[in-house]
Write an enzyme that holds these catalytic residues in place. Structure first.
Site, mmCIF file in Angstrom:
data_model
loop_
_atom_site.group_PDB
_atom_site.id
_atom_site.type_symbol
_atom_site.label_atom_id
_atom_site.label_comp_id
_atom_site.label_asym_id
_atom_site.label_seq_id
_atom_site.Cartn_x
_atom_site.Cartn_y
_atom_site.Cartn_z
ATOM 1 N N ARG A 104 -10.807 0.067 -3.200
ATOM 2 C CA ARG A 104 -10.600 -0.110 -1.764
ATOM 3 C C ARG A 104 -11.146 1.117 -1.025
ATOM 4 O O ARG A 104 -10.720 2.244 -1.276
ATOM 5 C CB ARG A 104 -9.109 -0.302 -1.465
ATOM 6 N N HIS A 175 -10.547 2.751 9.218
ATOM 7 C CA HIS A 175 -9.338 3.362 8.680
ATOM 8 C C HIS A 175 -9.007 4.561 9.569
ATOM 9 O O HIS A 175 -9.332 5.693 9.258
ATOM 10 C CB HIS A 175 -9.580 3.799 7.232
ATOM 11 N N GLU A 437 -1.810 0.260 -0.692
ATOM 12 C CA GLU A 437 -1.579 1.685 -0.972
ATOM 13 C C GLU A 437 -0.170 1.878 -1.496
ATOM 14 O O GLU A 437 0.766 1.220 -1.064
ATOM 15 C CB GLU A 437 -1.739 2.555 0.285
#
Length: 553
Positions: A104, A175, A437
Site C-alpha cells: 500500500r 495521503h 494500517e
C-alpha cells in the site's frame, strides 16, 4: 536498466495472457485467513519518498509546512525522508523477502500534477510510478518447472511451467498531501473548487496506472487531516480558533465541517469517474481509508453507551455515513443542526450512485468514552459540541485501557481490533474491509544499532495480539480481505519527525541503511503459516481459451 525493465514487462504480459492462478502449497482451511487474503505493508509518499523537488515535482502542503520553524518536533522534514524514490528497488526486495503479496502506497499529487489542473502533467512523475508499479508486479514472478501430476490428472503433458505471482499495488490517491498551488489559489479543502481538482487528479491516475492497479483508495484518514488541519491546527494548513489551538487564522467550529464536506464530494467525484470511464475495462475496486478508534463506554450506563456512539458519529461515521448512506449521522444532525453543511439534490444523487467497493480501516488504539451531554463532566478531549459531548480518556479508575507506548494516543488494546471490525460490519452491512494500517511505535532517536533496537519483542507482541483479534473477527463472518502493517521502514512521522519508529526495519537516517528487526522475521513466518503459495497455471485446460486475460483479483 530501461531495456531490462521493458523485457520483464513483455515477459509479464505473455505470462499474464497464458496463465491463471491456482494454489499448490499450504492448507487454506487451517487458517482463518482466506487464500486470496492480502498481507502487506503500508507507506505514504511524503513519509517515504523524499526527492523533495526532483524530476519536476511541485511543492505540496507538507513541504511548505515542514519548512516553517517550530512545526516539527525535531526540526526535520521529508525532503529526503527514507529516499524511497531512489531506493524503492531495495525496499521492494525487502518486501519480497518477507513474503507480502501487496504493498500500500500513495501517489504524491504534486509529483504528477505540480500545479493541479492549472498546469501540465509531469511525465517524469508518471514514469516513476509506472516503474514502481511494474517492478512490484514482477517481484516474485518466476518460471519454475512443475510435474502436472502435482496439480491435476487432466493434463496429458509430463511437465509444465508455472509462475509465482507478484506484489499487488494498493494505491491511495492522496495521503494528507495536496499541491500547495491549490492552497494558495483558493484555500484547498475550504473551497468547492477542490472537487474539480481532485476529480482531475483521479482521472490522470486511473488513466496512466489503472490497467495494473486493482485496488484504489481516494483518501487516507480524512478525519485526521480535517481535525488536525482545521480544528487543532497542528497539521497544514494550520487553521483553528484560539480555544482549540495556536493559529493565526481559522474557525474550529465551522471549517472542519466545510473541509469534510468537500472531501466527501471529492470522493464521490473520483468514484464517479472511475465507475463511468475505467472500472468495467480495468476491473479494479475503489474505497476510502478511515482512521478508526474503538470507543469503549466507560460504564454500562445508557448515557455512556450513547456517548460512545456519538464519538463514532463525530469521528468515523462523519465520512462513511454520507458516502454509504447519503446523509450525515443523525447524532451530528441533531447536535450541530444548521452548522452542518447540507447536500444539494445533485450531491445526493451523486452520493447515492457512487458509494464505495470497500472500507479501509486504520486501527491502532482504543479509548474510553464518557457522557458529557447529560452528565457532569470534566474538561478534556471530546467534551465540546463539535465533538459530540463525548469525553475521551485512556483511563478508568486510574487504570489505562491498555499498555502505554511512546505515543500518548497509542495504547495496546487488541480486543479493540475485533470490536471496531464488528462495528463496521454491522453498521455498513459487512461491506468488504481491509485493515490498511496497524502497527507499534518505539521512541528511539538514535541511529545506532543495539540488541534492544533490533529485538523488538514489544512490537511482535502487539502485532500478534491484533492479528489474533482480526482472526477472531474473520471466524465470526467479517468480510476482511487484507492486512497492511505500518510499516516496512522507520520513516518521517509527521509532526514528530524522526523521533518515533514504526518499522519492521531499522533505518539509519544518516546513511539510510535498512536493517531488519526481529518483527520482520516474525511477520515473514506468520505470512508463510497463513498463506498458500499462489501460482499461475497455463490456460489450456478444457473450456478455457488460450490468450484469455489473467486477472489477479
Amino acid at each position: 536498466m530501461e531495456f531490462s525493465l521493458f523485457v520483464l514487462e513483455m515477459c509479464f504480459t505473455i505470462i499474464a495472457l497464458l496463465c491463471y492462478p491456482v494454489c499448490l502449497q499450504g492448507n487454506p482451511n487451517a487458517s482463518p485467513f482466506p487464500s486470496n487474503f492480502l498481507f502487506g505493508t503500508a507507506s505514504s509518499s511524503y513519509q517515504f519518498e523524499g526527492a523533495f523537488l526532483s524530476d519536476g515535482k511541485g511543492l505540496n502542503n507538507w513541504d511548505a509546512f515542514t519548512h516553517k520553524p517550530g512545526n516539527i518536533l525535531d526540526g526535520s522534514n521529508g525532503d529526503i525522508a527514507v529516499d524511497h524514490y531512489h531506493l524503492y528497488q531495495e525496499d521492494l526486495d525487502l518486501m519480497q523477502d518477507i513474503g507480502v503479496n501487496s504493498y500500500r502506497f500513495s501517489i504524491s499529487w504534486a509529483r504528477i500534477l505540480p500545479k493541479g489542473r492549472f498546469g501540465s502533467v509531469n511525465k517524469a512523475g508518471i514514469h516513476h510510478y509506472n516503474k514502481l508499479i511494474n517492478t512490484l508486479l514482477l517481484k516474485g514472478l518466476s518460471l519454475v518447472p512443475l510435474y502436472v501430476t502435482q496439480v491435476s490428472p487432466m493434463y496429458s503433458e509430463d511437465l509444465l511451467t508455472f509462475c509465482v505471482t507478484g506484489i499487488q499495488p494498493f494505491v491511495s490517491l492522496t495521503h494528507y498531501d495536496i499541491p500547495q498551488e491549490l492552497e494558495n489559489r483558493y484555500g484547498a479543502w475550504l473551497s468547492s473548487q477542490v472537487q474539480e481538482d481532485f476529480k482531475y487528479h483521479a482521472d490522470i491516475c486511473f488513466k496512466y496506472f489503472g490497467d495494473r492497479v486493482k485496488y484504489w483508495t481516494t483518501f487516507n484518514e480524512p478525519n485526521v487531516a480535517v481535525i488536525r488541519g482545521y480544528r487543532s491546527g497542528i497539521y497544514p494548513p494550520s487553521r483553528c480558533s484560539s480555544s482549540f489551538g495556536n493559529c493565526s487564522n481559522g474557525d474550529s467550529e465551522k471549517e472542519p465541517f466545510i473541509a469534510a464536506h468537500n472531501i466527501i464530494l471529492s470522493h464521490a467525484a473520483a468514484v464517479d469517474v472511475y465507475r463511468t470511464k475505467y472500472q468495467k475495462q480495468q476491473g479494479g475496486s475503489i474505497g476510502i481509508v478511515m482512521n478508526a478508534i474503538w470507543y469503549e463506554p466507560i460504564s454500562n450506563s445508557l448515557k455512556d453507551k450513547q456517548a460512545a456512539e456519538r464519538a463514532q458519529a463525530f469521528y468515523m461515521n462523519w465520512f462513511l455515513d454520507p458516502i454509504i448512506m447519503g446523509k450525515y449521522p443523525k447524532e451530528m444532525q441533531e447536535i450541530l443542526d444548521f452548522n452542518l453543511p447540507s447536500f444539494s439534490n445533485h450531491d445526493q444523487e451523486k452520493l447515492n450512485s457512487t458509494g464505495l467497493d470497500f472500507i479501509g480501516i486504520n486501527h491502532y488504539t482504543s479509548f474510553y468514552t464518557k457522557d458529557c451531554m447529560f452528565s457532569v463532566c470534566e474538561q478534556g478531549p471530546g467534551n465540546t459540541k463539535i465533538e459530540g459531548f463525548a469525553l475521551r480518556t485512556a483511563t478508568k479508575n486510574g487504570v489505562f485501557i491498555g499498555e502505554s507506548t511512546a505515543l500518548d494516543w497509542l495504547f495496546v488494546h487488541p480486543q479493540g481490533m475485533e470490536n471496531i471490525i464488528t462495528y463496521v460490519k454491522e453498521r455498513y452491512n459487512n461491506i468488504p474491509m481491509f485493515i490498511t494500517e496497524n502497527g507499534f511505535c518505539e521512541n528511539d532517536k538514535s541511529d545506532s544499532l543495539t540488541e534492544k533496537t533490533l529485538n523488538d519483542v514489544n512490537r511482535v507482541e502487539y502485532i500478534s495480539g491484533y492479528l489474533d483479534a482480526l482472526a477472531a473477527a474473520l471466524r465470526k463472518g467479517a468480510d476482511v480481505r487484507g492486512y497492511f502493517l505500518w510499516s516496512l521502514l522507520d520513516n518521517f512521522e509527521w509532526t514528530l519527525g524522526f523521533t518515533i519508529r514504526f518499522g519492521l526495519h531499522h533505518v539509519d537516517f544518516t546513511t539510510l541503511k535498512r536493517t531488519p528487526r526481529g518483527s520482520a522475521t516474525w511477520y515473514k513466518q506468520f505470512i508463510a503459516n497463513h498463506t498458500a503459495e499462489k501460482i499461475l497455471m497455463p490456460q489450456h485446460y478444457p473450456g478455457n481459451q488460450l490468450g484469455q486475460h489473467f486477472n489477479t483479483i
